[in-house]
Design a protein around this motif. Sequence first.
Motif, short mmCIF file in Angstrom:
data_model
loop_
_atom_site.label_atom_id
_atom_site.label_comp_id
_atom_site.label_asym_id
_atom_site.label_seq_id
_atom_site.Cartn_x
_atom_site.Cartn_y
_atom_site.Cartn_z
N ALA A 51 -5.89 -39.17 -4.67
CA ALA A 51 -4.95 -39.48 -3.58
C ALA A 51 -3.52 -39.45 -4.12
CB ALA A 51 -5.27 -40.85 -3.00
N LEU A 52 -2.65 -38.75 -3.44
CA LEU A 52 -1.26 -38.62 -3.89
C LEU A 52 -0.30 -39.53 -3.13
CD1 LEU A 52 -1.11 -34.75 -4.33
CD2 LEU A 52 -1.63 -36.49 -6.04
N ASP A 53 -0.76 -40.13 -2.03
CA ASP A 53 0.13 -40.99 -1.25
C ASP A 53 0.63 -42.20 -2.05
OD1 ASP A 53 -2.55 -41.90 -1.18
OD2 ASP A 53 -2.16 -43.06 0.63
N VAL A 54 -0.14 -42.61 -3.04
CA VAL A 54 0.27 -43.75 -3.86
C VAL A 54 1.50 -43.44 -4.70
CG1 VAL A 54 -2.01 -44.80 -3.96
CG2 VAL A 54 -1.32 -43.16 -5.71
N LEU A 55 1.73 -42.15 -4.97
CA LEU A 55 2.89 -41.78 -5.78
C LEU A 55 4.19 -42.16 -5.08
CD1 LEU A 55 1.71 -38.33 -7.13
CD2 LEU A 55 1.67 -40.54 -8.29
N GLU A 56 4.23 -41.94 -3.78
CA GLU A 56 5.42 -42.33 -3.02
C GLU A 56 5.59 -43.84 -3.02
OE1 GLU A 56 7.26 -41.95 1.46
OE2 GLU A 56 5.78 -40.49 0.81
N GLU A 57 4.49 -44.55 -2.86
CA GLU A 57 4.53 -46.01 -2.85
C GLU A 57 5.00 -46.58 -4.19
OE1 GLU A 57 0.58 -47.26 -1.88
OE2 GLU A 57 0.54 -46.05 -0.06
N GLN A 58 4.67 -45.91 -5.28
CA GLN A 58 4.99 -46.41 -6.62
C GLN A 58 6.12 -45.62 -7.29
OE1 GLN A 58 3.74 -49.16 -7.72
NE2 GLN A 58 2.21 -49.40 -6.14
N ALA A 59 6.87 -44.84 -6.52
CA ALA A 59 7.91 -43.96 -7.08
C ALA A 59 8.92 -44.72 -7.94
CB ALA A 59 8.62 -43.20 -5.97
N THR A 60 9.32 -45.90 -7.51
CA THR A 60 10.30 -46.67 -8.28
C THR A 60 9.77 -47.01 -9.66
OG1 THR A 60 11.18 -47.60 -6.24
CG2 THR A 60 11.73 -48.76 -8.28
N SER A 61 8.52 -47.44 -9.73
CA SER A 61 7.92 -47.76 -11.03
C SER A 61 7.78 -46.53 -11.89
CB SER A 61 6.54 -48.40 -10.83
OG SER A 61 6.65 -49.61 -10.15
N ILE A 62 7.40 -45.42 -11.29
CA ILE A 62 7.22 -44.18 -12.04
C ILE A 62 8.53 -43.71 -12.63
CG2 ILE A 62 6.64 -41.72 -11.82
CD1 ILE A 62 4.55 -42.62 -9.70
N ILE A 63 9.58 -43.67 -11.83
CA ILE A 63 10.89 -43.21 -12.30
C ILE A 63 11.45 -44.17 -13.34
CG2 ILE A 63 13.28 -42.76 -11.59
CD1 ILE A 63 12.01 -41.66 -8.94
N ALA A 64 11.24 -45.46 -13.17
CA ALA A 64 11.73 -46.45 -14.14
C ALA A 64 11.07 -46.28 -15.50
CB ALA A 64 11.49 -47.86 -13.61
N ALA A 65 9.88 -45.71 -15.52
CA ALA A 65 9.17 -45.50 -16.79
C ALA A 65 9.73 -44.33 -17.58
CB ALA A 65 7.68 -45.28 -16.52
N ARG A 66 10.63 -43.56 -16.97
CA ARG A 66 11.30 -42.42 -17.60
C ARG A 66 10.32 -41.39 -18.17
NH1 ARG A 66 16.61 -44.80 -20.58
NH2 ARG A 66 17.58 -45.51 -18.66
N PRO A 67 9.49 -40.83 -17.30
CA PRO A 67 8.57 -39.80 -17.78
C PRO A 67 9.32 -38.53 -18.17
CG PRO A 67 8.45 -40.00 -15.40
CD PRO A 67 9.35 -41.10 -15.89
N SER A 68 8.65 -37.68 -18.90
CA SER A 68 9.24 -36.42 -19.34
C SER A 68 9.52 -35.51 -18.15
CB SER A 68 8.30 -35.71 -20.31
OG SER A 68 7.14 -35.27 -19.62
N ALA A 69 10.34 -34.50 -18.38
CA ALA A 69 10.65 -33.53 -17.33
C ALA A 69 9.38 -32.83 -16.85
CB ALA A 69 11.66 -32.52 -17.84
N GLU A 70 8.46 -32.54 -17.76
CA GLU A 70 7.21 -31.89 -17.39
C GLU A 70 6.41 -32.76 -16.42
OE1 GLU A 70 3.10 -30.11 -19.35
OE2 GLU A 70 4.51 -31.15 -20.65
N THR A 71 6.37 -34.05 -16.69
CA THR A 71 5.64 -34.96 -15.81
C THR A 71 6.35 -35.09 -14.47
OG1 THR A 71 4.72 -36.19 -17.67
CG2 THR A 71 4.84 -37.35 -15.58
N LEU A 72 7.66 -35.19 -14.47
CA LEU A 72 8.40 -35.30 -13.20
C LEU A 72 8.21 -34.08 -12.32
CD1 LEU A 72 11.72 -37.05 -14.24
CD2 LEU A 72 9.89 -37.97 -12.80
N ARG A 73 8.08 -32.91 -12.91
CA ARG A 73 7.86 -31.70 -12.11
C ARG A 73 6.56 -31.77 -11.33
NH1 ARG A 73 10.35 -29.12 -16.54
NH2 ARG A 73 8.38 -28.78 -17.59
N LEU A 74 5.63 -32.59 -11.75
CA LEU A 74 4.34 -32.72 -11.07
C LEU A 74 4.43 -33.60 -9.84
CD1 LEU A 74 2.10 -33.10 -14.22
CD2 LEU A 74 2.35 -31.07 -12.79
N LEU A 75 5.53 -34.31 -9.66
CA LEU A 75 5.68 -35.16 -8.47
C LEU A 75 5.72 -34.35 -7.24
CD1 LEU A 75 8.11 -38.02 -9.48
CD2 LEU A 75 5.78 -38.23 -8.71
#
Length: 75
Positions: A51-75
């Motif tokens: 399920a990908l809907d959780v990504l929107e719900e947790q976007a703040t936490s994900i971005i705050a974790a500072r993932p790599s550019a490769e990981t961010l492209r998967l959003l």
Amino acid sequence: ESGSVEMVALCCEFGADINGTDVDVDFCPIVCAFLSDQPDVIRFLTQREAALDVLEEQATSIIAARPSAETLRLL
């Protein structure tokens, strides 16, 4: 490595819920993969229709974790 694709695949093989949440952190596997910057695990989970809907719900936490550019492209 605990976040490896092989480990995730093994968990799935033994019936782990691909969208289940961890009781300790309240995140599902795909959010944990984003938070720990695991693009290979993210690809594996999306290929298995996580399920990908959780990504929107947790976007703040994900971005705050500072993932790599490769990981961010998967959003």
